[in-house]
Design an enzyme around this catalytic site. Structure first.
Site, PDB file in Angstrom:
ATOM      1  N   ARG A  99       3.839  84.421  32.699  1.00  0.00           N
ATOM      2  CA  ARG A  99       4.798  83.614  33.347  1.00  0.00           C
ATOM      3  C   ARG A  99       4.335  83.205  34.775  1.00  0.00           C
ATOM      4  NH1 ARG A  99      10.952  84.839  32.112  1.00  0.00           N
ATOM      5  NH2 ARG A  99      11.917  82.665  32.213  1.00  0.00           N
ATOM      6  N   GLU A 159       8.639  79.548  35.082  1.00  0.00           N
ATOM      7  CA  GLU A 159       7.888  80.666  35.713  1.00  0.00           C
ATOM      8  C   GLU A 159       8.330  81.040  37.202  1.00  0.00           C
ATOM      9  OE1 GLU A 159       4.194  78.593  35.543  1.00  0.00           O
ATOM     10  OE2 GLU A 159       3.451  79.545  33.698  1.00  0.00           O
TER      11      GLU A 159
HETATM   12  N1  PCD Z   1      14.283  72.668  32.068  1.00  0.00           N
HETATM   13  C1  PCD Z   1      15.456  71.856  32.625  1.00  0.00           C
HETATM   14  N2  PCD Z   1      15.256  71.350  33.707  1.00  0.00           N
HETATM   15  C2  PCD Z   1      14.411  71.146  34.567  1.00  0.00           C
HETATM   16  C3  PCD Z   1      13.037  71.998  34.121  1.00  0.00           C
HETATM   17  C4  PCD Z   1      13.138  72.992  32.937  1.00  0.00           C
HETATM   18  O1  PCD Z   1      16.583  72.039  31.952  1.00  0.00           O
HETATM   19  N3  PCD Z   1      14.042  70.822  35.907  1.00  0.00           N
HETATM   20  C5  PCD Z   1      14.640  73.551  30.911  1.00  0.00           C
HETATM   21  C6  PCD Z   1      13.576  73.212  29.987  1.00  0.00           C
HETATM   22  O2  PCD Z   1      13.664  71.827  29.292  1.00  0.00           O
HETATM   23  C7  PCD Z   1      13.227  74.254  29.002  1.00  0.00           C
HETATM   24  C8  PCD Z   1      13.199  75.220  29.986  1.00  0.00           C
HETATM   25  O3  PCD Z   1      14.256  74.751  31.067  1.00  0.00           O
HETATM   26  O4  PCD Z   1      14.024  74.175  27.952  1.00  0.00           O
HETATM   27  C9  PCD Z   1      11.890  75.825  30.674  1.00  0.00           C
HETATM   28  O5  PCD Z   1      11.231  74.515  30.982  1.00  0.00           O
HETATM   29  P1  PCD Z   1       9.740  74.509  31.790  1.00  0.00           P
HETATM   30  O6  PCD Z   1       9.808  74.937  33.074  1.00  0.00           O
HETATM   31  O7  PCD Z   1       9.220  73.060  31.460  1.00  0.00           O
HETATM   32  O8  PCD Z   1       8.956  75.614  30.973  1.00  0.00           O
HETATM   33  P2  PCD Z   1       8.270  75.285  29.406  1.00  0.00           P
HETATM   34  O9  PCD Z   1       7.006  75.184  29.459  1.00  0.00           O
HETATM   35  O10 PCD Z   1       9.113  75.014  28.412  1.00  0.00           O
HETATM   36  O11 PCD Z   1       8.331  77.065  29.075  1.00  0.00           O
HETATM   37  C10 PCD Z   1       7.293  77.866  29.613  1.00  0.00           C
HETATM   38  C11 PCD Z   1       7.758  78.927  30.445  1.00  0.00           C
HETATM   39  C12 PCD Z   1       6.491  80.128  30.561  1.00  0.00           C
HETATM   40  S1  PCD Z   1       5.111  79.674  31.077  1.00  0.00           S
HETATM   41  C13 PCD Z   1       6.939  81.274  30.505  1.00  0.00           C
HETATM   42  S2  PCD Z   1       5.544  82.301  30.738  1.00  0.00           S
HETATM   43  C14 PCD Z   1       8.238  81.740  30.066  1.00  0.00           C
HETATM   44  C15 PCD Z   1       9.247  80.765  30.284  1.00  0.00           C
HETATM   45  O12 PCD Z   1       9.031  79.713  29.930  1.00  0.00           O
HETATM   46  N4  PCD Z   1       8.155  82.207  28.801  1.00  0.00           N
HETATM   47  C16 PCD Z   1       9.506  82.222  28.103  1.00  0.00           C
HETATM   48  N5  PCD Z   1      10.566  80.848  29.741  1.00  0.00           N
HETATM   49  C17 PCD Z   1      10.729  81.795  28.806  1.00  0.00           C
HETATM   50  N6  PCD Z   1      11.747  81.885  28.024  1.00  0.00           N
HETATM   51  C18 PCD Z   1      12.009  82.528  27.048  1.00  0.00           C
HETATM   52  N7  PCD Z   1      13.314  82.775  26.424  1.00  0.00           N
HETATM   53  N8  PCD Z   1      10.904  83.252  26.511  1.00  0.00           N
HETATM   54  C19 PCD Z   1       9.750  82.817  26.951  1.00  0.00           C
HETATM   55  O13 PCD Z   1       8.575  83.453  26.028  1.00  0.00           O
HETATM   56 MO1  PCD Z   1       3.656  80.981  30.558  1.00  0.00          MO
HETATM   57  O14 PCD Z   1       2.219  80.463  31.194  1.00  0.00           O
HETATM   58  O15 PCD Z   1       3.397  81.128  28.949  1.00  0.00           O
HETATM   59  O16 PCD Z   1       2.826  83.012  30.858  1.00  0.00           O
END
Ligand code: PCD
Length: 783
Positions: A367, A737
């Site tokens: 993420r 993220e």
């Molecule tokens: N959105 C809206 N508006 C704005 C922006 C955005 O509405 N301004 C929405 C869209 O279209 C989609 C969602 O919200 O439905 C998200 O987007 P984005 O920011 O463009 O992103 P993407 O490329 O689609 O996806 C990816 C991310 C990542 S990077 C991760 S760890 C996590 C998150 O996504 N994974 C997951 N969240 C989540 N959730 C769930 N349920 N499961 C999962 O597995 Mo890396 O680099 O792969 O470590």
């Protein structure tokens, strides 16, 4: 309130998720739901040692076990040149161990049998003669001259992998030499794991009659997997179909290609029947890619009145046995150089050294757009350290140092060009909504009574949406993304995208984009992702890149269709194309709003009544290469109370004000924020994968690696400001993220703020109750 999918002009509205009726009824189709005739089952034997030479493997008893069809070892794979495979970071990794193992739970041998139980029983019968070798789990020890060399296969005789730096060392050092105030803090971002609800797995189905290999796999990037399978095995790419069915969470864990996939493919090629491999929870946590494990030191040079001048960062990155991060080639430490965050530093210098240890490989972007979480946590933590040193309110220090609205597009000292932002506005909204002044007053009273209440701030900036293709790639493949739209004669639409969601709601949000552009309802548009035989080539869903890349492609592709539709509309309306206007729902004649045709009328005409000189049909595709990344940001504030008796931290309130530009679906964005905050909370307070000195993994399952339940999770408050991205066709930025990137610092800063009367400078995550309890007791504080 959520709105039905029949809503017209759906952009920006909280439309109910199209995927939910299927998923909440248990009718999703995940890899383990796939049952094919004659399918066999694969299980993998894993190493009990973290470092050991393999003297001998005896598979004879396993081969004779009931139901067993095939036993594979590294030696068998070596004959096919498949004992090792490339990683996404330009290293190689063992598929099944040949001469030695480098981490506990490493893949050693595999059994294919009629049932999973038979395969599991048979792997117990494989006899492996190991000769244990000295183990290195600490990356600092791994760098010492007398450390055992882990990677004997490599030419370089050291555990150091690479050195990487960004920014200007001399300019930074010069500022530090003159600076009136310098603070320094060591901060560790512990080893964590994305730990999705559904672990990884695949079904490899080679059909000797057609010569086709179909691989159903838990993949965030099906096209990349197809190309990687072709490159690794030499199997012709046009005969490989990768299908990523419903995926139960990815979080970066399902970007890489894992040894189990390669073994399943080899087994299916050898046996000519489908072979299924599904990980256990322990296999997922203890062998697939981990995240973080960064040992960071940051220094800030500042003036007495709180102007931050320069930032210097040194980092040791523990990559485990193989360098297998999913970073773009040009950035071995990912986008870590975003570490200057939301602040206007004159200069910065960042360096990172990658190191091998006897731990599983990875360094995956959990993420996080490639090491952005580490960066964001570090800067937000040390800004608080500086505030403390200057005896300044951390909110005030931030307000004094933000990049100002007028400075965008802003070039950071490490070379990024931030697209847009108004940090002050967003932060002031957060301060006001949480009632900051009041909380500080309450805190003073509590401190006076010997109670510990804390307010933690994190005003982070993220960097998401990779490409642009000139700087970003995976395995050399440029990071653009794609959409293909087909409008059927009755005005119903199927759209296919190069990304692959794992729960994010693309079937709804991308339908919203296309419906908006074509004057249809979300109901009229089906979005399909994850089948490489039908979807246009794309790089996949991670790094919050789908909206910035494929979302843009979807909008521009729909506009391409509209351009053609306009020509057909002119023909139907019997006017010149220049006299046709589009009002978002229909084409009409300029000045004569009564004479109009809808997209549905045009669609029918595209197949039944096309003017001369125009191709029949109504379809388009679009490959979008973004000109820049998008820079979403946020202001998060946590309020915590500490229980003096137990050291437990109670998160009383948490407010997240996010800015991801224009929003496609506010309900989905809110859900994304809730999910990411819950993960950030778990990282701050519950999660760590420690190893003992012998390299034993001490948290290989959910008994020890804790996942928060609804009971543990605080109540989240959210709000938003909107600062559109100037270069994205919809003004949208990614958001998925942000809550994971921004929240850990808010939690940790809140705990340290609470404990500030005791002079505690820093506590490394996870902040377990015992750590706080110990500190309280050391200061003579009891209930
Ligand atoms: N959105 C809206 N508006 C704005 C922006 C955005 O509405 N301004 C929405 C869209 O279209 C989609 C969602 O919200 O439905 C998200 O987007 P984005 O920011 O463009 O992103 P993407 O490329 O689609 O996806 C990816 C991310 C990542 S990077 C991760 S760890 C996590 C998150 O996504 N994974 C997951 N969240 C989540 N959730 C769930 N349920 N499961 C999962 O597995 Mo890396 O680099 O792969 O470590």
């Amino acid at each position: 309130m959520a709105l039905p999918q029949t809503e017209l002009r759906p952009m920006g509205k909280p439309i109910l998720r199209k995927e939910d009726p299927r998923l909440i009824r248990g009718k999703g189709r995940f890899v383990d739901d796939i049952l094919l005739p004659n399918m066999l089952h694969l299980c993998i034997l894993r190493s009990p040692y973290a470092h050991a030479r393999i003297r001998r493997i005896d598979t004879s008893k396993a081969e004779a076990a009931p139901g067993v069809k095939l036993v594979l070892t590294g030696e068998d794979l070596a004959k096919m040149n498949l004992a090792w495979m490339p990683t996404l970071a330009g290293d190689v990794q063992m598929v099944l161990a040949t001469d030695k193992v480098l981490f506990q739970y490493q893949e050693v041998a595999a059994v294919v049998a009629e049932t999973r139980a038979q395969a599991e029983d048979a792997i117990q019968l494989i006899e492996v003669d190991y000769e244990p070798l000295p183990v290195v789990v600490d990356p600092f020890k791994a760098l010492e001259p007398d450390a055992p060399i882990l990677r004997e296969d490599k030419e370089k005789k050291s555990n150091h992998i690479w050195h990487w730096e960004a920014g200007d060392r001399e300019e930074t050092d010069a500022i530090f030499r003159e600076a009136p105030v310098v603070v320094k803090q060591n901060v560790r971002f512990q080893r964590v794991h994305p730990s999705p609800l559904e672990p990884c797995g695949c079904v490899a189905d080679y059909n000797p009659a057609t010569g086709k290999l179909v691989v159903y796999v838990t993949s965030q990037a099906p096209h990349v997997h197809r190309t990687a399978i072709a490159l690794t095995t030499g199997f012709p790419e046009h005969m490989i179909q990768v299908i990523s069915p419903d995926v139960g969470g990815g979080f970066g864990n399902k970007v890489p290609l894992y040894p189990g996939y390669v073994v399943a493919i080899v087994a299916s090629l050898k046996l000519g029947v489908p072979v299924k491999w599904i990980e256990t929870r322990t296999e997922n946590i203890a062998s697939t890619h981990f995240a973080r494990d960064y040992h960071m030191t940051a220094e800030i040079a500042a003036t007495e009145d709180g102007k931050m001048l320069a930032l210097r960062v040194k980092t040791i990155a523990d990559h485990g046995a193989f360098d297998a991060t999913a970073n773009p080639t040009k950035y071995p430490a990912g986008l870590y150089s975003i570490v200057t965050g939301s602040y206007d530093f004159k200069a910065a210098f960042v360096e990172v050294d990658g190191v091998h240890t006897n731990k599983p490989p990875g360094g995956v972007a959990y993420r996080c757009s490639f090491r952005v979480t580490e960066a964001s946590y570090l800067i937000e933590r040390v800004v608080d350290v500086l505030a403390r040193r200057l005896k300044m309110d951390p909110a005030e220090l931030r307000l004094r140092n933000f990049i100002r609205k007028e400075q965008f597009p802003y070039r950071s000292p490490t070379g990024w060009v931030y697209d847009s932002g108004d940090y002050e506005k967003t932060f002031k909204l957060a301060l006001e909504r949480i009632g900051y002044e009041e909380l500080r007053k309450e805190q003073k009273e509590k401190w006076a009574r010997g109670e510990f209440m804390g307010i933690g701030i994190s005003t982070f900036t993220e960097i998401v949406g990779a490409g642009p293709a000139h700087s970003f790639d995976i395995l050399g493949i440029k990071m653009f993304d794609s959409a293909e739209i087909r409008v059927h004669p009755t005005g119903k639409v199927i759209a296919r995208l190069g990304v692959r969601h794992q729960g994010q709601g693309h079937e709804t949000t991308f339908a919203q984009i296309i419906a908006e552009e074509l004057g249809l309802s979300v109901d009229d548009v089906v979005v399909e992702e994850g089948d490489t035989d039908t979807a246009p080539y794309g790089l996949g869903t991670y790094a919050s890149r789908s909206t910035p890349t494929a979302g843009a492609a979807a909008a521009l592709c729909a506009r391409r269709i509209r351009d053609k539709a306009r020509k057909i509309a002119a023909h139907l309306l019997e006017v010149n194309e220049d006299d046709v206007v589009w009002d978002g729902a229909a084409f009409s004649v300029k000045g004569l709003p009564g004479r109009s045709v809808t997209m549905k009328d045009v669609a029918f005409a595209a197949y039944t009544n096309v003017p001369d000189g125009i191709e029949p049909g109504l379809e388009a595709s679009y490959y979008y290469n973004p000109p820049n990344l998008t820079f979403p940001y946020g202001a998060y504030i946590a309020v915590v109370d500490i229980d003096k008796g137990t050291g437990a931290v109670k998160v009383r309130r948490f407010l997240a004000v996010d800015d991801c530009g224009n929003v496609i679906n506010p309900m989905i964005v809110e859900g994304q924020v809730h999910g990411g905050l819950t993960e950030g909370f778990a990282i701050a307070f519950m999660q760590d994968i420690p190893y003992d000195a012998d390299g034993n993994c001490l948290a290989p399952n959910w008994m020890d690696y804790l996942v928060p339940t609804a009971w543990d999770t605080p109540r989240w408050e959210t709000d938003r400001t909107v600062t559109p991205s100037p270069h994205h066709p919809l003004g949208a930025k990614g958001v998925g993220e942000s809550p994971n990137v921004g929240s850990p610092a808010a939690f940790v800063n809140a705990v340290l703020d609470a404990l500030s009367p005791l002079g505690v400078e820093h506590i490394d995550m996870p902040i377990y109750p015992w750590k706080v309890w110990k500190i309280l007791r050391e200061h003579g504080i009891t209930e």
